[in-house]
Write an enzyme that holds these catalytic residues in place. Structure first.
Site, mmCIF file in Angstrom:
data_model
loop_
_atom_site.group_PDB
_atom_site.id
_atom_site.type_symbol
_atom_site.label_atom_id
_atom_site.label_comp_id
_atom_site.label_asym_id
_atom_site.label_seq_id
_atom_site.Cartn_x
_atom_site.Cartn_y
_atom_site.Cartn_z
ATOM 1 C CE LYS A 15 -3.739 2.537 0.409
ATOM 2 N NZ LYS A 15 -3.425 3.764 0.953
ATOM 3 C CD GLU A 38 -3.036 7.775 -4.120
ATOM 4 O OE1 GLU A 38 -3.518 6.942 -3.878
ATOM 5 O OE2 GLU A 38 -2.740 8.931 -3.330
#
Lengths: 298, 298, 298, 298
Positions: free
Chosen positions: C169, C176
């Protein structure tokens, strides 16, 4: 003054030589007896051990550590500790991490100076640039030694409290990475570009009056003179990187952008990716995925 | 509608197929007779030459060029020019440089539409994304063809005047370089990092609901599935780069910083430096100059 | 299954809702009684305290933590610890640092799953992407809950041992940052460039079949639709950055170059330099030093 | 020797002075009569016009142009052209684009030398670094003038054929951008970091023996001395950028990666984005899109 020097590698030996040349007394110790003998030949008093060195110095000891950064510093300090009190001064002239220096300054019974040292082997003759952190009185006590080891009185300066000397040296090294890469980019373009140039000659004319003249550019000139304008068999592989990594880590904590220094460090990492850069291999494969471009295979 | 298609490579053939499927008539020409035969098999009327194709179309010609960017476009337009007037519309669906499209739009007797086409081979089934520049009336005239070639009515749009279609496509490609490199960096860290991960599985779970899900990430998943989690023998060498170079050049003129797109383009250049990066070789040699660090040789 | 959920903020509430909708039982607790009441309205059994929640679950407890990363996780685990044994499973669905998760997994009497959760508010309807680290049996035990919270069975996957879920993550978030910046660069060039473009329309046509289509690009389209093509009064200031910082720190340790992710993080830092970037102020002043160029003053 | 100098701005005046000091004769012209008068006061023979200057020089004219790069060079050459033949030598000492110099060398009836000049105002006393392109015989003819204008015989060098002098100067300036930014990053971290440092003092100690010592670092020291350690009211805005842009453009053509030089140029562009960086504004807005993070507004 009477200075103890512990750690007689290339840099430690230069410290011994320059302090002796300045007319001071030196007592010297190293784990290697041969290194101690070399220092003795130069005029230093040899010591058999850390406690022996401490004994020789008597009260108000002034001790310069020039041992490898990391555990060797802690091990030496542990051995020194029983012999130290608040009138003594210990200098760490190595490339220690600044937070280690803060921790050691707190733990050490003596006054503790962290001293970033820059100048490389050329400093043997020219003297070094010394960035010092720690108590002001201790810095002043050591000035005769700093005058001798540095280029002179202008070549050393107290930066601030404990850790600040190695902090400034850490940033110095980060900048150094970027300067090397910047010159490298310029010479790469000249090398690959549309003229057939003699890069030693380019470096030489730049070193005579151009805005970008510098000591590193003199080293570029030397490199082209010694290796040839195409750098001969010098490999595309840059070792090292710890002080640059520290610099970037600190900048992450301070939220300061360092794109050039980061990129220069990343070039080192990339130069050591012996199996190729995974990111580029994936990008190449994706070009097949969306465009059916042929994938180079190895 | 009745559409002429010139250029029957992989992409041109898809245009023919999709326009035929939508119920329109197509007359097709390519320098390779085999390609024309393939189009004829699919239901297109074959043409023997550019003039023949123009003849077949009669008045109010609508012609789609799908020939390689550069001289092939100019050569085709030169051959078409005697047959064109202001009621005709020519579409350039290739990857032309936007300034070439502006120039061609001015020179062409027909209305000229520059049409950036994105979607890759998958577009054969899904349809493409079409970014169109040129006169509004001409865009509207071609809508039935655009509806057929694109994913549907939402898959094409008039961006603005001449050149704007290829301009937007150029920037699209610059972004594409950076997206590929961004995914590449993430997967490189996962590959080199401290866990032994199945990267296809990572890509798959990301593609199911994660913020960074995308079509390119689906292609990453496909790449790991087909090549293995370590990408097999895919080489660290990224070909191509012309549209990315145009994007950076335009941004230099507009004084717009594009650090990610530039870096992604530079990674391509670096991946093709077969003799090693000169900049890094020099930096490595400089480490000897100031620190007597050993120089890796090849 | 019977799931305990601790932490009923926006994300925790979604977990409750989706697990209930899937036909399971939920007992819910939050420090805010109002949040507990909301969960109860949705059909969950309210708990008065962590011990109360543990009591309600009986043997083989399955507990999902959705509390803020950091001290809140440790505080909750400390309170839970007396009620846990080796048959129990605790899931941390927050954005914890992966090394914290490794440490917690070692300290916790229950089996511990670290679960990276991605998808944002849209996940309320679509479900999330869940990257899970920890023991296989525990992952399998929780599958019914993961099926409910994720987009479905494809939306969750066990990455590997403890910490690997939050590790993946973390890297997801680094990617991102770079994807957002890459789109930003493209739209900046389109905005500043030579055509007057409707950026919502550009984003829309790209989202219909273009290679760079993605969920983030759909959010770009939404942003232009809601704020206007010039983004209205949105400020040049990007908050956040902790997961990106972790990603870069880990890459420094692994010696993996992440130029795009680093640059994207640095852009955030730079956007928050309210007194201007010191580096640029110095560069501007140096132009006077060597060229007598006028220095812009503020 | 007898040298004609056209263009008597700051740099041209220095050329006049240094050539006169070396014992040569100078005839000087500028469009501004005052500038001609200043040169005359210094001992030069004033000329009323370009043809007048050409007349004064007689056969085997040696003419040094020090006019602004661009149209002024072409205009001057056009006026000179009728007076030139193959025994004459024209030097362009300005910052011309190297492809312009190649073109001019081909068009000019005289031998043409393109001469990159570096050193800034300090060169008035120290002399400049001169990078010269063009025919070898012409370079040798001008050596007395080059000796005078440069730091001495080591301060000038023939790089290669036409254009190579300005080519090397262009790359010099690209490197210059990166060096300034590299120092800027280091000082930014020191300024924002965890110690309260006197940056003039840091620069001073570095300039005395450190690896990164350079003339630019001396200018940093001067800047901190004159502006204060926080650079006073110097704005975050870097003007200029044409030679850096040329460097990057050439590197794009040569497919040479220049990440540091590009980034330094991009920092200039970014510093002049008065409405904020669109890319960062979009990234900030996207954080709301996927995470409902509050959007800073202006």
């Amino acid at each position: 003054m009477h200075l103890g020097v512990i750690g007689l590698g290339r840099m430690g030996q230069i410290v011994v030589d320059r302090v002796l040349e300045a007319g001071h007394d030196v007592v010297a110790f190293d784990l290697e007896p041969e290194a101690v003998a070399t220092a003795a030949d130069a005029g230093a008093e040899p010591a058999d051990s850390v406690p022996d060195l401490a004994d020789e110095l008597g009260e108000e000891k002034r001790i310069w550590l020039m041992v490898p950064a990391g555990e060797a510093v802690d091990a030496t300090l542990e051995e020194l500790e029983p012999h130290l009190d608040g009138d003594d001064v210990v200098v760490d002239g190595g490339n220690s991490y600044f937070e280690d220096s803060v921790r050691r300054a707190e733990a050490c019974s003596a006054a503790y100076l962290d001293c970033g040292t820059s100048g490389g082997p050329a400093g043997a003759e020219l003297g070094f640039s010394l960035m010092v952190g720690g108590p002001e009185w201790a810095y002043e006590e050591l000035e005769p030694a700093f005058d001798a080891v540095a280029t002179g009185p202008d070549g050393h300066e107290r930066m601030g409290p404990a850790g600040s000397g190695h902090y400034v040296k850490m940033v110095h090294n980060g900048v150094e990475y970027a300067l090397m890469q910047a010159y490298g980019e310029g010479f790469e373009l000249l090398h690959e570009g549309r003229y057939d140039l003699d890069l030693e000659s380019v470096a030489s004319v730049w070193n005579n009056g151009a805005v970008i003249r510098s000591w590193l550019l003199e080293l570029c000139e030397e490199a082209f003179r010694e290796e040839g304008t195409d750098l001969g068999d010098v490999a595309d592989r840059i070792e090292g990187g710890s002080t640059g990594t520290w610099t970037v880590q600190e900048a992450l904590e301070q939220e300061v952008p360092l794109p050039l220094i980061y990129t220069s460090l990343a070039e080192r990492f990339g130069s050591r990716a012996d199996d190729g850069r995974f990111s580029r291999r994936l990008a190449s494969r994706l070009r097949y995925g969306f465009g059916r471009h042929e994938v180079p295979r190895r």
